[in-house]
Structure formats: structure tokens, C-alpha cells
Design a protein around this motif. Structure first.
Motif, PDB file in Angstrom:
ATOM      1  N   UNK A   1     -40.737 -82.964  26.731  1.00 40.83           N
ATOM      2  CA  UNK A   1     -40.958 -84.162  27.551  1.00 40.83           C
ATOM      3  C   UNK A   1     -39.941 -84.234  28.691  1.00 40.83           C
ATOM      4  N   UNK A   2     -38.728 -83.782  28.454  1.00 39.09           N
ATOM      5  CA  UNK A   2     -37.742 -83.733  29.548  1.00 39.09           C
ATOM      6  C   UNK A   2     -38.206 -82.780  30.646  1.00 39.09           C
ATOM      7  N   UNK A   3     -38.760 -81.642  30.243  1.00 36.95           N
ATOM      8  CA  UNK A   3     -39.274 -80.673  31.213  1.00 36.95           C
ATOM      9  C   UNK A   3     -40.439 -81.280  32.002  1.00 36.95           C
ATOM     10  N   UNK A   4     -41.322 -81.981  31.312  1.00 39.37           N
ATOM     11  CA  UNK A   4     -42.445 -82.629  31.997  1.00 39.37           C
ATOM     12  C   UNK A   4     -41.916 -83.616  33.032  1.00 39.37           C
ATOM     13  N   UNK A   5     -40.952 -84.435  32.652  1.00 38.21           N
ATOM     14  CA  UNK A   5     -40.384 -85.395  33.606  1.00 38.21           C
ATOM     15  C   UNK A   5     -39.769 -84.698  34.814  1.00 38.21           C
ATOM     16  N   UNK A   6     -39.061 -83.611  34.563  1.00 39.56           N
ATOM     17  CA  UNK A   6     -38.436 -82.873  35.665  1.00 39.56           C
ATOM     18  C   UNK A   6     -39.504 -82.285  36.586  1.00 39.56           C
ATOM     19  N   UNK A   7     -40.557 -81.713  35.995  1.00 37.70           N
ATOM     20  CA  UNK A   7     -41.607 -81.104  36.809  1.00 37.70           C
ATOM     21  C   UNK A   7     -42.423 -82.151  37.568  1.00 37.70           C
ATOM     22  N   UNK A   8     -42.563 -83.350  37.016  1.00 34.71           N
ATOM     23  CA  UNK A   8     -43.226 -84.433  37.753  1.00 34.71           C
ATOM     24  C   UNK A   8     -42.379 -84.773  38.973  1.00 34.71           C
ATOM     25  N   UNK A   9     -41.067 -84.893  38.791  1.00 31.89           N
ATOM     26  CA  UNK A   9     -40.169 -85.192  39.912  1.00 31.89           C
ATOM     27  C   UNK A   9     -40.182 -84.090  40.964  1.00 31.89           C
ATOM     28  N   UNK A  10     -40.357 -82.848  40.525  1.00 30.60           N
ATOM     29  CA  UNK A  10     -40.408 -81.706  41.438  1.00 30.60           C
ATOM     30  C   UNK A  10     -41.804 -81.498  42.019  1.00 30.60           C
ATOM     31  N   UNK A  11     -42.743 -82.381  41.670  1.00 28.17           N
ATOM     32  CA  UNK A  11     -44.131 -82.303  42.133  1.00 28.17           C
ATOM     33  C   UNK A  11     -44.828 -81.016  41.683  1.00 28.17           C
ATOM     34  N   UNK A  12     -44.469 -80.551  40.484  1.00 30.79           N
ATOM     35  CA  UNK A  12     -45.143 -79.395  39.902  1.00 30.79           C
ATOM     36  C   UNK A  12     -46.183 -79.844  38.883  1.00 30.79           C
ATOM     37  N   UNK A  13     -46.020 -81.072  38.389  1.00 25.81           N
ATOM     38  CA  UNK A  13     -46.997 -81.710  37.504  1.00 25.81           C
ATOM     39  C   UNK A  13     -47.411 -83.009  38.177  1.00 25.81           C
ATOM     40  N   UNK A  14     -48.706 -83.274  38.161  1.00 27.72           N
ATOM     41  CA  UNK A  14     -49.241 -84.455  38.827  1.00 27.72           C
ATOM     42  C   UNK A  14     -48.793 -85.741  38.147  1.00 27.72           C
ATOM     43  N   UNK A  15     -48.475 -86.734  38.971  1.00 28.89           N
ATOM     44  CA  UNK A  15     -48.169 -88.061  38.433  1.00 28.89           C
ATOM     45  C   UNK A  15     -49.336 -89.011  38.691  1.00 28.89           C
ATOM     46  N   UNK A  16     -50.475 -88.448  39.060  1.00 25.90           N
ATOM     47  CA  UNK A  16     -51.651 -89.250  39.375  1.00 25.90           C
ATOM     48  C   UNK A  16     -52.296 -89.792  38.102  1.00 25.90           C
ATOM     49  N   UNK A  17     -52.529 -91.068  38.096  1.00 30.94           N
ATOM     50  CA  UNK A  17     -53.264 -91.717  37.014  1.00 30.94           C
ATOM     51  C   UNK A  17     -52.737 -91.391  35.633  1.00 30.94           C
ATOM     52  N   UNK A  18     -53.622 -90.908  34.784  1.00 29.98           N
ATOM     53  CA  UNK A  18     -53.327 -90.658  33.378  1.00 29.98           C
ATOM     54  C   UNK A  18     -53.033 -89.174  33.105  1.00 29.98           C
ATOM     55  N   UNK A  19     -52.906 -88.356  34.172  1.00 33.72           N
ATOM     56  CA  UNK A  19     -52.822 -86.912  33.964  1.00 33.72           C
ATOM     57  C   UNK A  19     -51.608 -86.498  33.138  1.00 33.72           C
TER      58      UNK A  19
END
Length: 134
Positions: free
Chosen positions: A89-107
């Protein structure tokens, strides 16, 4: 009678190894063969074969969440192997901040959790995921 590879005992290592002990020269030893499995073309990108074990269906399901970047999907799957649940989950948060994982809606909340959970890569509950993924 000539020996073939089938006549010679072999040991196969997957991943890196460390050998502790006295040094010895293997270069001119006719009984030593060092090879690599998988990517036989050293000029190819090493990441192409390293991650080929991942189910293509899993990769395709994750692609939209990773902005369609297959390389990032495969890197993410490689990185989370053996990783503690909190670190995922820490990696997911970091990748969302780096725009590598979408923060759109429920993705990144429900959809990503569902895919990883179904694949057995994140085993904790959805409320736990949602509490940790911001």
C-alpha cells in the motif's frame, strides 16, 4: 564414449546466489558450465523475460490503472513479490503521487484492491486497503 549434458549432474539456481568459501577459478574447468535460462539474447531488455511469468490476463486488467503502461504494470508486479502488505500500500501511494497509478475515481481503491486480492497478491481486507491507500 563422449559425455553429453544429460550425463553430467547439474544444479540450477533461480535468482542470485552468494558462495562463501575459498576462491577457485572456473574459467578453464571443463566440468563447469555457466549459462542462463530464459532470455538467451543478451542484447534484449532483461525486463522482457523476467516478468513473463505473470498471467497476461492480470497484466491486461491492471493496464488501465497504470495509464496503459505495461512496463510499469510488470515492474509493479515484480516489486510486490514477497513484499509485506503494508509496503504494497505504501508503494501504491508513492506511485499515485508519481502519476504511475491512476487516482481517478475508484481505480486505486476498489478496482486495484480487487484485482490484487483476487490474484492473491494483497490478502488483507478492502477496508484495510482503503484505510492505507490515500
Amino acid at each position: 564414449m563422449e559425455k553429453t549434458n544429460k550425463d553430467v549432474p547439474s544444479i540450477t539456481f533461480t535468482g542470485g546466489i552468494t558462495v562463501n568459501g575459498p576462491m577457485f577459478d572456473i574459467h578453464d574447468n571443463q566440468n563447469v558450465y555457466i549459462g542462463r535460462l530464459g532470455n538467451e539474447n543478451p542484447n534484449e531488455d532483461e525486463n522482457t523475460n523476467e516478468n513473463s511469468d505473470y498471467d497476461e490476463d492480470l497484466v491486461s486488467k491492471l493496464m488501465p490503472i497504470f495509464y496503459g503502461n505495461e512496463g510499469n504494470v510488470r515492474q509493479f508486479l515484480k516489486e510486490i513479490q514477497g513484499m509485506a502488505q503494508e509496503d504494497i500500500t505504501d508503494l501504491v501511494n508513492r506511485w499515485v503521487n508519481e502519476k504511475r497509478i491512476s487516482d481517478y475515481g475508484n481505480s486505486r481503491k476498489g478496482v486495484l484492491w480487487g484485482i490484487l486480492h483476487k490474484a492473491g497478491l494483497y490478502t488483507r481486507s478492502k477496508p484495510n486497503w482503503n484505510e492505507r491507500v490515500k
